[in-house]
Design a protein around this motif. Structure first.
Motif, PDB file in Angstrom:
ATOM      1  N   SER A  26      87.315  40.683   5.794  1.00 33.83           N
ATOM      2  CA  SER A  26      86.129  40.331   5.014  1.00 33.83           C
ATOM      3  C   SER A  26      85.857  38.826   5.055  1.00 33.83           C
ATOM      4  CB  SER A  26      86.261  40.816   3.569  1.00 33.83           C
ATOM      5  OG  SER A  26      87.209  40.055   2.841  1.00 33.83           O
ATOM      6  N   ASP A  38      80.322  38.765  -2.517  1.00 36.43           N
ATOM      7  CA  ASP A  38      80.638  39.785  -3.516  1.00 36.43           C
ATOM      8  C   ASP A  38      81.653  40.792  -3.002  1.00 36.43           C
ATOM      9  OD1 ASP A  38      78.840  38.538  -5.185  1.00 36.43           O
ATOM     10  OD2 ASP A  38      77.229  40.006  -4.844  1.00 36.43           O
ATOM     11  N   VAL A  39      81.607  41.087  -1.701  1.00 34.83           N
ATOM     12  CA  VAL A  39      82.564  42.036  -1.127  1.00 34.83           C
ATOM     13  C   VAL A  39      83.959  41.421  -1.099  1.00 34.83           C
ATOM     14  CG1 VAL A  39      83.151  43.434   0.899  1.00 34.83           C
ATOM     15  CG2 VAL A  39      80.752  43.178   0.210  1.00 34.83           C
ATOM     16  N   GLY A  42      85.187  41.537  -4.475  1.00 31.80           N
ATOM     17  CA  GLY A  42      85.598  42.897  -4.790  1.00 31.80           C
ATOM     18  C   GLY A  42      87.002  43.190  -4.303  1.00 31.80           C
ATOM     19  N   LEU A  43      87.355  42.680  -3.133  1.00 32.55           N
ATOM     20  CA  LEU A  43      88.715  42.873  -2.616  1.00 32.55           C
ATOM     21  C   LEU A  43      89.727  42.069  -3.418  1.00 32.55           C
ATOM     22  CD1 LEU A  43      87.794  43.069   1.104  1.00 32.55           C
ATOM     23  CD2 LEU A  43      89.124  44.789  -0.124  1.00 32.55           C
ATOM     24  N   LYS A 168      86.952  52.366  -5.584  1.00 35.81           N
ATOM     25  CA  LYS A 168      86.359  51.056  -5.280  1.00 35.81           C
ATOM     26  C   LYS A 168      86.826  50.564  -3.910  1.00 35.81           C
ATOM     27  CE  LYS A 168      84.148  47.248  -6.268  1.00 35.81           C
ATOM     28  NZ  LYS A 168      82.702  47.202  -6.252  1.00 35.81           N
ATOM     29  N   LEU A 169      88.101  50.753  -3.599  1.00 33.04           N
ATOM     30  CA  LEU A 169      88.609  50.346  -2.287  1.00 33.04           C
ATOM     31  C   LEU A 169      87.893  51.113  -1.180  1.00 33.04           C
ATOM     32  CD1 LEU A 169      90.560  48.760  -0.487  1.00 33.04           C
ATOM     33  CD2 LEU A 169      92.232  50.607  -0.850  1.00 33.04           C
ATOM     34  N   GLU A 171      84.904  52.355  -1.258  1.00 38.81           N
ATOM     35  CA  GLU A 171      83.544  51.812  -1.176  1.00 38.81           C
ATOM     36  C   GLU A 171      83.533  50.488  -0.414  1.00 38.81           C
ATOM     37  OE1 GLU A 171      80.578  49.653  -4.329  1.00 38.81           O
ATOM     38  OE2 GLU A 171      81.616  51.456  -5.020  1.00 38.81           O
ATOM     39  N   LEU A 172      84.474  49.609  -0.711  1.00 39.25           N
ATOM     40  CA  LEU A 172      84.562  48.319  -0.009  1.00 39.25           C
ATOM     41  C   LEU A 172      84.858  48.526   1.482  1.00 39.25           C
ATOM     42  CD1 LEU A 172      86.564  46.378  -2.731  1.00 39.25           C
ATOM     43  CD2 LEU A 172      84.192  45.916  -2.043  1.00 39.25           C
ATOM     44  N   ARG A 173      85.723  49.486   1.786  1.00 39.02           N
ATOM     45  CA  ARG A 173      86.040  49.786   3.187  1.00 39.02           C
ATOM     46  C   ARG A 173      84.781  50.203   3.936  1.00 39.02           C
ATOM     47  NH1 ARG A 173      86.222  54.154   5.457  1.00 39.02           N
ATOM     48  NH2 ARG A 173      86.524  55.400   3.583  1.00 39.02           N
ATOM     49  N   ILE A 175      81.649  49.456   3.228  1.00 38.96           N
ATOM     50  CA  ILE A 175      80.771  48.289   3.367  1.00 38.96           C
ATOM     51  C   ILE A 175      81.240  47.412   4.527  1.00 38.96           C
ATOM     52  CG2 ILE A 175      80.033  46.136   2.253  1.00 38.96           C
ATOM     53  CD1 ILE A 175      80.161  47.736  -0.435  1.00 38.96           C
ATOM     54  N   ILE A 176      82.538  47.195   4.617  1.00 40.65           N
ATOM     55  CA  ILE A 176      83.074  46.346   5.681  1.00 40.65           C
ATOM     56  C   ILE A 176      82.919  47.023   7.041  1.00 40.65           C
ATOM     57  CG2 ILE A 176      85.247  45.393   6.584  1.00 40.65           C
ATOM     58  CD1 ILE A 176      85.924  44.808   3.574  1.00 40.65           C
TER      59      ILE A 176
END
Length: 183
Positions: A26, A38-39, A42-43, A168-169, A171-173, A175-176
């Protein structure tokens, strides 16, 4: 089926390792302008909440005190090393968050500091997890019975929104992955 308390901790390690790789990636995507700060935040939040508060909380509040009572020393032993490394990890994440704030204020040179903190944290936790999985947890399996401490560990998880953090993890994955494929 009865579980051993360390089985859940090992499962946490798998999620933490995934988050560590995403954290470093990220920062690279942020530098390329392909990802929002923001990402990255988030991590950092995930690692602070899931890895440190929830996972390390289960170790420090549930597992380690019992291990110490059963003969595995805190000082001069593997538990003391783990607790020390937890503290170093907290320091690195706290500083990564501060550097991210500098980036948000327009200090673009701070990206290298953020990368160093992300990479240092990743390396620390990779080595830390290896020590726990291959040294401390096998010791724990010798002095703690299956089923013992599982409920106590689950109570810590509930207090730290374990399942919510895993969503949440994920979701972040996603997005990345999207940012990666749009490059």
């Amino acid at each position: 089926m009865t579980r051993h308390v360390v089985d859940g901790l090992v499962e946490d390690h798998d999620h933490i390792l995934q988050a560590l790789d995403l954290f470093v990636e990220s920062v690279n995507l942020l530098e390329q302008g392909r990802l929002s700060p923001d990402v990255v935040e988030g991590l950092i939040d995930f690692l602070s909440n899931f890895a440190d508060q929830c996972h390390h909380g289960k170790e420090e509040l549930v597992l380690f005190p019992v291990l110490e009572k059963r003969g595995i020393p805190l000082h001069g032993g593997p538990i003391g090393v783990m607790v020390c490394e937890h503290g170093i990890g907290r320091y690195l994440l706290r500083n990564a968050r501060g550097v991210l704030d500098r980036l948000r204020r327009g200090e673009h040179s701070a990206i290298e500091d953020l990368r160093r903190y992300a990479e240092s944290y990743r390396e620390l936790l990779i080595q830390h997890i290896d020590k726990e999985n291959n040294v401390l947890f096998p010791m724990a399996k010798q002095v703690i019975a299956e089923g013992e401490l599982v409920e106590e560990a689950e109570e810590v998880e509930k207090g730290h929104r374990h399942e919510e953090m895993l969503r949440k993890l994920d979701e972040l994955r996603r997005i990345i992955e999207a940012a990666r494929s749009n490059g």
